[in-house]
Design a protein around this motif. Structure first.
Motif, PDB file in Angstrom:
ATOM      1  N   LYS A  83       8.807   3.217   6.041  1.00  0.00           N
ATOM      2  CA  LYS A  83       9.189   2.315   4.964  1.00  0.00           C
ATOM      3  C   LYS A  83       7.922   1.927   4.226  1.00  0.00           C
ATOM      4  O   LYS A  83       6.929   1.558   4.834  1.00  0.00           O
ATOM      5  N   ALA A  84       7.953   2.040   2.920  1.00  0.00           N
ATOM      6  CA  ALA A  84       6.785   1.708   2.095  1.00  0.00           C
ATOM      7  C   ALA A  84       6.978   0.311   1.523  1.00  0.00           C
ATOM      8  O   ALA A  84       8.038   0.004   0.982  1.00  0.00           O
ATOM      9  N   CYS A  85       5.969  -0.514   1.669  1.00  0.00           N
ATOM     10  CA  CYS A  85       6.034  -1.905   1.203  1.00  0.00           C
ATOM     11  C   CYS A  85       7.320  -2.538   1.687  1.00  0.00           C
ATOM     12  O   CYS A  85       8.166  -2.921   0.880  1.00  0.00           O
ATOM     13  N   PRO A  86       7.514  -2.622   2.988  1.00  0.00           N
ATOM     14  CA  PRO A  86       8.788  -3.153   3.496  1.00  0.00           C
ATOM     15  C   PRO A  86       9.141  -4.476   2.832  1.00  0.00           C
ATOM     16  O   PRO A  86       8.294  -5.344   2.669  1.00  0.00           O
ATOM     17  N   GLN A  87      10.387  -4.547   2.412  1.00  0.00           N
ATOM     18  CA  GLN A  87      10.868  -5.723   1.712  1.00  0.00           C
ATOM     19  C   GLN A  87      12.074  -6.278   2.439  1.00  0.00           C
ATOM     20  O   GLN A  87      12.742  -5.581   3.185  1.00  0.00           O
ATOM     21  N   ASP A  88      12.358  -7.548   2.188  1.00  0.00           N
ATOM     22  CA  ASP A  88      13.584  -8.132   2.726  1.00  0.00           C
ATOM     23  C   ASP A  88      14.764  -7.403   2.109  1.00  0.00           C
ATOM     24  O   ASP A  88      14.691  -6.929   0.977  1.00  0.00           O
TER      25      ASP A  88
ATOM     26  N   VAL B  58      15.144  -2.950  -4.165  1.00  0.00           N
ATOM     27  CA  VAL B  58      15.062  -1.525  -3.874  1.00  0.00           C
ATOM     28  C   VAL B  58      13.964  -1.312  -2.847  1.00  0.00           C
ATOM     29  O   VAL B  58      12.836  -1.748  -3.038  1.00  0.00           O
ATOM     30  N   GLY B  59      14.298  -0.657  -1.740  1.00  0.00           N
ATOM     31  CA  GLY B  59      13.300  -0.303  -0.752  1.00  0.00           C
ATOM     32  C   GLY B  59      12.852   1.133  -0.976  1.00  0.00           C
ATOM     33  O   GLY B  59      13.542   1.918  -1.636  1.00  0.00           O
ATOM     34  N   PHE B  60      11.694   1.478  -0.445  1.00  0.00           N
ATOM     35  CA  PHE B  60      11.166   2.828  -0.593  1.00  0.00           C
ATOM     36  C   PHE B  60      10.739   3.348   0.763  1.00  0.00           C
ATOM     37  O   PHE B  60      10.440   2.575   1.668  1.00  0.00           O
ATOM     38  N   GLU B  61      10.708   4.663   0.885  1.00  0.00           N
ATOM     39  CA  GLU B  61      10.228   5.275   2.104  1.00  0.00           C
ATOM     40  C   GLU B  61       9.434   6.532   1.780  1.00  0.00           C
ATOM     41  O   GLU B  61       9.792   7.298   0.912  1.00  0.00           O
ATOM     42  N   ALA B  62       8.319   6.670   2.494  1.00  0.00           N
ATOM     43  CA  ALA B  62       7.480   7.862   2.374  1.00  0.00           C
ATOM     44  C   ALA B  62       7.848   8.790   3.518  1.00  0.00           C
ATOM     45  O   ALA B  62       8.169   8.337   4.617  1.00  0.00           O
TER      46      ALA B  62
ATOM     47  N   THR C 168       2.999   9.705  19.344  1.00  0.00           N
ATOM     48  CA  THR C 168       2.554   8.462  18.717  1.00  0.00           C
ATOM     49  C   THR C 168       2.318   8.732  17.240  1.00  0.00           C
ATOM     50  O   THR C 168       1.691   9.720  16.866  1.00  0.00           O
ATOM     51  N   PHE C 169       2.850   7.849  16.402  1.00  0.00           N
ATOM     52  CA  PHE C 169       2.678   7.911  14.953  1.00  0.00           C
ATOM     53  C   PHE C 169       1.577   6.936  14.576  1.00  0.00           C
ATOM     54  O   PHE C 169       1.570   5.788  15.026  1.00  0.00           O
ATOM     55  N   VAL C 170       0.643   7.394  13.735  1.00  0.00           N
ATOM     56  CA  VAL C 170      -0.457   6.547  13.275  1.00  0.00           C
ATOM     57  C   VAL C 170      -0.593   6.675  11.757  1.00  0.00           C
ATOM     58  O   VAL C 170      -0.626   7.791  11.224  1.00  0.00           O
ATOM     59  N   ASP C 171      -0.640   5.530  11.077  1.00  0.00           N
ATOM     60  CA  ASP C 171      -0.978   5.478   9.650  1.00  0.00           C
ATOM     61  C   ASP C 171      -2.091   4.444   9.530  1.00  0.00           C
ATOM     62  O   ASP C 171      -1.847   3.240   9.617  1.00  0.00           O
ATOM     63  N   VAL C 172      -3.307   4.922   9.365  1.00  0.00           N
ATOM     64  CA  VAL C 172      -4.472   4.043   9.311  1.00  0.00           C
ATOM     65  C   VAL C 172      -4.399   3.114   8.101  1.00  0.00           C
ATOM     66  O   VAL C 172      -4.719   1.927   8.190  1.00  0.00           O
ATOM     67  N   ALA C 173      -3.941   3.635   6.949  1.00  0.00           N
ATOM     68  CA  ALA C 173      -3.915   2.839   5.719  1.00  0.00           C
ATOM     69  C   ALA C 173      -3.004   1.623   5.837  1.00  0.00           C
ATOM     70  O   ALA C 173      -3.310   0.559   5.309  1.00  0.00           O
ATOM     71  N   THR C 174      -1.875   1.771   6.514  1.00  0.00           N
ATOM     72  CA  THR C 174      -0.936   0.657   6.646  1.00  0.00           C
ATOM     73  C   THR C 174      -1.038  -0.025   8.010  1.00  0.00           C
ATOM     74  O   THR C 174      -0.245  -0.910   8.314  1.00  0.00           O
ATOM     75  N   ASN C 175      -2.001   0.419   8.819  1.00  0.00           N
ATOM     76  CA  ASN C 175      -2.274  -0.184  10.122  1.00  0.00           C
ATOM     77  C   ASN C 175      -1.069  -0.116  11.068  1.00  0.00           C
ATOM     78  O   ASN C 175      -0.745  -1.080  11.751  1.00  0.00           O
ATOM     79  N   ILE C 176      -0.402   1.037  11.080  1.00  0.00           N
ATOM     80  CA  ILE C 176       0.728   1.245  11.989  1.00  0.00           C
ATOM     81  C   ILE C 176       0.307   2.251  13.052  1.00  0.00           C
ATOM     82  O   ILE C 176      -0.207   3.321  12.740  1.00  0.00           O
TER      83      ILE C 176
ATOM     84  N   ILE D 185       0.851  -1.182   0.000  1.00  0.00           N
ATOM     85  CA  ILE D 185       0.000   0.000   0.000  1.00  0.00           C
ATOM     86  C   ILE D 185       0.884   1.228   0.000  1.00  0.00           C
ATOM     87  O   ILE D 185       1.810   1.338   0.793  1.00  0.00           O
ATOM     88  N   SER D 186       0.596   2.146  -0.885  1.00  0.00           N
ATOM     89  CA  SER D 186       1.352   3.388  -0.942  1.00  0.00           C
ATOM     90  C   SER D 186       0.852   4.321   0.158  1.00  0.00           C
ATOM     91  O   SER D 186      -0.308   4.719   0.152  1.00  0.00           O
ATOM     92  N   PRO D 187       1.698   4.670   1.130  1.00  0.00           N
ATOM     93  CA  PRO D 187       1.245   5.537   2.223  1.00  0.00           C
ATOM     94  C   PRO D 187       0.780   6.894   1.692  1.00  0.00           C
ATOM     95  O   PRO D 187       1.424   7.474   0.826  1.00  0.00           O
ATOM     96  N   SER D 188      -0.335   7.383   2.214  1.00  0.00           N
ATOM     97  CA  SER D 188      -0.830   8.685   1.746  1.00  0.00           C
ATOM     98  C   SER D 188      -0.819   9.737   2.839  1.00  0.00           C
ATOM     99  O   SER D 188      -0.581  10.901   2.577  1.00  0.00           O
TER     100      SER D 188
END
Length: 179
Positions: free
Chosen positions: A120-125, A131-135, A69-77, A41-44
């Protein structure tokens, strides 16, 4: 190559609804990941809750600290974030220090009265060639501060808290994770 980008964008739009509220462009490599992984999911946007800080006075040996406290509802963090003198920089060498949140997918920078959060967006191994990404996005909390004295819990210093219990903000950048 341009044709591939259009094909990827069209496929992504068909595969999942893409919100028009994104404040950044999704890199082509990220589009490929999103097509291959339905859970990506692309964080918005994000929320900062209960932002507060303490700066000790000149003769106070207490630790300076930042808490929220950090909250991202879309990624459930939903994770607490802290800074104090025992915090370790978790950012890439040579860049502005980043401080870890309890969930290591999220970190933050405190600079010039602004908190920048990095997720971290779409955390990968960390596989070679992956290539990892971060929003990231920033907020400047509207703070109310007051002086504390030696009889207070923290001792002499300045305590500040956000005038808003919850601060909503968009992510404004999505980039490859720095090495």
């Amino acid at each position: 190559m341009l044709q591939l980008v259009f094909v990827l964008a069209a496929a992504l739009a068909a595969a999942m609804p893409l919100t028009t509220s994104l404040k950044y462009k999704i890199p082509t490599a990220m589009l490929k990941v999103m097509l291959e992984d339905d859970s990506c999911i692309s964080p918005s946007g994000f929320e900062i809750e209960g932002f507060g800080l303490f700066a000790p006075g000149p003769n106070n040996t207490a630790s300076p600290r930042i808490d929220f406290t950090f909250v991202d509802v879309a990624t459930n963090i939903n994770t607490p974030c802290h800074y104090n003198t025992s915090s370790v920089n978790v950012g890439p060498a040579g860049l502005t220090p980043r401080w870890a949140c309890d969930n290591n997918i999220v970190s933050f920078i405190w600079e010039d009265d602004t908190v920048t959060v990095i997720e971290k967006a779409c955390p990968q191994d960390n596989q070679p060639g992956t290539v990892g990404f971060e929003a990231s996005g920033s907020v400047t909390p509207d703070l109310t501060c007051y002086k504390t004295d030696t009889n207070s819990t923290d001792g002499d210093g300045i305590t500040c808290s956000s005038n808003q219990q919850e601060i909503d903000a968009p992510f404004t950048s999505l980039q490859p994770t720095p090495p």
